[in-house]
Design a protein around this motif. Structure first.
Motif, PDB file in Angstrom:
ATOM      1  N   ILE A 154       0.835  -1.198   0.000  1.00 53.39           N
ATOM      2  CA  ILE A 154       0.000   0.000   0.000  1.00 53.39           C
ATOM      3  C   ILE A 154       0.872   1.250   0.000  1.00 53.39           C
ATOM      4  O   ILE A 154       0.645   2.178  -0.771  1.00 53.39           O
ATOM      5  CB  ILE A 154      -0.962  -0.015   1.212  1.00 53.39           C
ATOM      6  N   LYS A 155       1.873   1.262   0.856  1.00 53.12           N
ATOM      7  CA  LYS A 155       2.758   2.433   0.965  1.00 53.12           C
ATOM      8  C   LYS A 155       3.461   2.727  -0.353  1.00 53.12           C
ATOM      9  O   LYS A 155       3.594   3.887  -0.749  1.00 53.12           O
ATOM     10  CB  LYS A 155       3.791   2.195   2.064  1.00 53.12           C
ATOM     11  N   MET A 156       3.888   1.691  -1.050  1.00 47.69           N
ATOM     12  CA  MET A 156       4.642   1.885  -2.284  1.00 47.69           C
ATOM     13  C   MET A 156       3.734   2.046  -3.506  1.00 47.69           C
ATOM     14  O   MET A 156       4.203   2.344  -4.592  1.00 47.69           O
ATOM     15  CB  MET A 156       5.602   0.707  -2.493  1.00 47.69           C
ATOM     16  N   GLY A 157       2.441   1.786  -3.326  1.00 46.98           N
ATOM     17  CA  GLY A 157       1.504   1.956  -4.433  1.00 46.98           C
ATOM     18  C   GLY A 157       1.496   0.798  -5.424  1.00 46.98           C
ATOM     19  O   GLY A 157       1.092   0.959  -6.574  1.00 46.98           O
ATOM     20  N   TRP A 158       1.940  -0.368  -4.980  1.00 47.61           N
ATOM     21  CA  TRP A 158       1.925  -1.542  -5.862  1.00 47.61           C
ATOM     22  C   TRP A 158       0.506  -2.055  -5.976  1.00 47.61           C
ATOM     23  O   TRP A 158      -0.268  -2.015  -5.027  1.00 47.61           O
ATOM     24  CB  TRP A 158       2.854  -2.623  -5.336  1.00 47.61           C
ATOM     25  N   LYS A 159       0.164  -2.596  -7.141  1.00 45.19           N
ATOM     26  CA  LYS A 159      -1.217  -2.980  -7.408  1.00 45.19           C
ATOM     27  C   LYS A 159      -1.643  -4.272  -6.729  1.00 45.19           C
ATOM     28  O   LYS A 159      -2.808  -4.453  -6.410  1.00 45.19           O
ATOM     29  CB  LYS A 159      -1.434  -3.103  -8.912  1.00 45.19           C
ATOM     30  N   ASN A 160      -0.706  -5.201  -6.521  1.00 50.46           N
ATOM     31  CA  ASN A 160      -1.091  -6.479  -5.931  1.00 50.46           C
ATOM     32  C   ASN A 160       0.116  -7.142  -5.264  1.00 50.46           C
ATOM     33  O   ASN A 160       1.240  -6.657  -5.360  1.00 50.46           O
ATOM     34  CB  ASN A 160      -1.704  -7.397  -6.997  1.00 50.46           C
ATOM     35  N   LYS A 161      -0.146  -8.267  -4.616  1.00 48.90           N
ATOM     36  CA  LYS A 161       0.910  -8.983  -3.905  1.00 48.90           C
ATOM     37  C   LYS A 161       1.977  -9.512  -4.850  1.00 48.90           C
ATOM     38  O   LYS A 161       3.147  -9.585  -4.493  1.00 48.90           O
ATOM     39  CB  LYS A 161       0.322 -10.130  -3.075  1.00 48.90           C
ATOM     40  N   HIS A 162       1.571  -9.859  -6.048  1.00 44.24           N
ATOM     41  CA  HIS A 162       2.529 -10.378  -7.028  1.00 44.24           C
ATOM     42  C   HIS A 162       3.565  -9.301  -7.370  1.00 44.24           C
ATOM     43  O   HIS A 162       4.767  -9.581  -7.408  1.00 44.24           O
ATOM     44  CB  HIS A 162       1.792 -10.851  -8.286  1.00 44.24           C
ATOM     45  N   SER A 163       3.103  -8.079  -7.591  1.00 49.94           N
ATOM     46  CA  SER A 163       4.026  -6.963  -7.873  1.00 49.94           C
ATOM     47  C   SER A 163       4.962  -6.741  -6.687  1.00 49.94           C
ATOM     48  O   SER A 163       6.164  -6.506  -6.869  1.00 49.94           O
ATOM     49  CB  SER A 163       3.253  -5.675  -8.136  1.00 49.94           C
ATOM     50  N   ALA A 164       4.410  -6.798  -5.492  1.00 47.30           N
ATOM     51  CA  ALA A 164       5.210  -6.594  -4.282  1.00 47.30           C
ATOM     52  C   ALA A 164       6.280  -7.677  -4.157  1.00 47.30           C
ATOM     53  O   ALA A 164       7.442  -7.377  -3.871  1.00 47.30           O
ATOM     54  CB  ALA A 164       4.305  -6.590  -3.053  1.00 47.30           C
ATOM     55  N   SER A 165       5.901  -8.919  -4.391  1.00 45.44           N
ATOM     56  CA  SER A 165       6.866 -10.020  -4.311  1.00 45.44           C
ATOM     57  C   SER A 165       7.959  -9.871  -5.364  1.00 45.44           C
ATOM     58  O   SER A 165       9.130 -10.156  -5.092  1.00 45.44           O
ATOM     59  CB  SER A 165       6.161 -11.365  -4.490  1.00 45.44           C
ATOM     60  N   ASN A 166       7.570  -9.432  -6.550  1.00 49.88           N
ATOM     61  CA  ASN A 166       8.562  -9.215  -7.610  1.00 49.88           C
ATOM     62  C   ASN A 166       9.565  -8.138  -7.212  1.00 49.88           C
ATOM     63  O   ASN A 166      10.773  -8.284  -7.449  1.00 49.88           O
ATOM     64  CB  ASN A 166       7.885  -8.830  -8.929  1.00 49.88           C
ATOM     65  N   GLN A 167       9.073  -7.050  -6.621  1.00 46.55           N
ATOM     66  CA  GLN A 167       9.963  -5.974  -6.184  1.00 46.55           C
ATOM     67  C   GLN A 167      10.941  -6.486  -5.118  1.00 46.55           C
ATOM     68  O   GLN A 167      12.134  -6.209  -5.182  1.00 46.55           O
ATOM     69  CB  GLN A 167       9.154  -4.802  -5.621  1.00 46.55           C
ATOM     70  N   LYS A 168      10.424  -7.229  -4.166  1.00 48.49           N
ATOM     71  CA  LYS A 168      11.273  -7.786  -3.108  1.00 48.49           C
ATOM     72  C   LYS A 168      12.324  -8.702  -3.726  1.00 48.49           C
ATOM     73  O   LYS A 168      13.513  -8.609  -3.403  1.00 48.49           O
ATOM     74  CB  LYS A 168      10.412  -8.564  -2.107  1.00 48.49           C
ATOM     75  N   HIS A 169      11.898  -9.554  -4.637  1.00 47.86           N
ATOM     76  CA  HIS A 169      12.808 -10.502  -5.286  1.00 47.86           C
ATOM     77  C   HIS A 169      13.915  -9.758  -6.045  1.00 47.86           C
ATOM     78  O   HIS A 169      15.093 -10.117  -5.946  1.00 47.86           O
ATOM     79  CB  HIS A 169      12.024 -11.417  -6.240  1.00 47.86           C
ATOM     80  N   LYS A 170      13.532  -8.730  -6.795  1.00 47.32           N
ATOM     81  CA  LYS A 170      14.526  -7.956  -7.558  1.00 47.32           C
ATOM     82  C   LYS A 170      15.554  -7.317  -6.636  1.00 47.32           C
ATOM     83  O   LYS A 170      16.751  -7.266  -6.952  1.00 47.32           O
ATOM     84  CB  LYS A 170      13.828  -6.883  -8.396  1.00 47.32           C
ATOM     85  N   CYS A 171      15.102  -6.834  -5.496  1.00 47.65           N
ATOM     86  CA  CYS A 171      16.020  -6.192  -4.553  1.00 47.65           C
ATOM     87  C   CYS A 171      16.967  -7.207  -3.922  1.00 47.65           C
ATOM     88  O   CYS A 171      18.166  -6.942  -3.770  1.00 47.65           O
ATOM     89  CB  CYS A 171      15.240  -5.432  -3.486  1.00 47.65           C
ATOM     90  N   ILE A 172      16.441  -8.344  -3.577  1.00 45.99           N
ATOM     91  CA  ILE A 172      17.303  -9.396  -3.024  1.00 45.99           C
ATOM     92  C   ILE A 172      18.297  -9.854  -4.087  1.00 45.99           C
ATOM     93  O   ILE A 172      19.464 -10.127  -3.786  1.00 45.99           O
ATOM     94  CB  ILE A 172      16.456 -10.566  -2.472  1.00 45.99           C
TER      95      ILE A 172
END
Length: 183
Positions: A154-172
């Motif tokens: 919500i804070k980052m404005g991502w549309k869904n959990k899949h987008s959030a997981s992708n962002q986390k994965h890319k950062c890791i």
């Protein structure tokens, strides 16, 4: 001092009676202000938090399915507490760009071999400094502040959990790439 039942106060809120807001402030603001002040806030913060809680209450009481399952005081206190804790978390996330605190990071960000702790911390600080600030914020929020993924989404404005997981994965992956390049 005149008292009014929670249900009567809620009905007054639904009808837009201005006296109901004054009563809410009179009866419930002092305990919320005390909580905020005891948790790194001031009177102005307490007023902001209380106003946000009143807005939430007003929105909820106008929903047809709303049922108050606790006292009004407990409800407003809980909403206010959540609002204040969110503000504190959000402020820490914003401040984190200004200072990198080595001992604050969690070891879950990447797997380490068995090394002395100060060497692990040194490596982690070095890797974190080499990734994007966007990823630094994401990883710190998730692993240091233990922010739930839903809240970060919500804070980052991502549309869904899949987008959030992708962002986390890319950062890791950024951390892992830097780690592998140094190996």
């Amino acid at each position: 001092m005149k008292t009014i039942s929670d249900n009567a106060l809620i009905e007054d809120l639904k009808m837009g009676e201005s006296k109901s807001y004054r009563l809410l402030y009179q009866f419930y603001f002092p305990s919320i202000a005390l909580y905020v002040k005891q948790n790194q806030g001031n009177n102005e913060d307490a007023e902001d938090v209380f106003q946000e809680a009143i807005i939430v209450l007003f929105q909820k009481v106008n929903e047809p399915q709303f049922v108050l399952t606790s006292s009004l005081k407990t409800y407003l206190y809980a909403v206010s507490k959540n609002v204040w804790l969110k503000k504190l978390r959000d402020n820490k996330i914003k401040i984190i760009n200004d200072e990198l605190s080595l001992s604050d990071y969690k070891n879950e960000i990447v797997s380490f071999e068995m090394e002395p702790e100060n060497l692990r911390e040194e490596k982690l600080e070095n890797w974190l400094q080499k990734i994007t600030s966007h990823c630094q914020n994401i990883l710190k929020a998730l692993f240091f502040y233990e922010m739930p993924m839903q809240n970060l989404m919500i804070k980052m404005g991502w549309k869904n959990k899949h987008s959030a997981s992708n962002q986390k994965h890319k950062c890791i992956q950024q951390i892992k790439k830097i780690k592998d390049d140094e190996a």
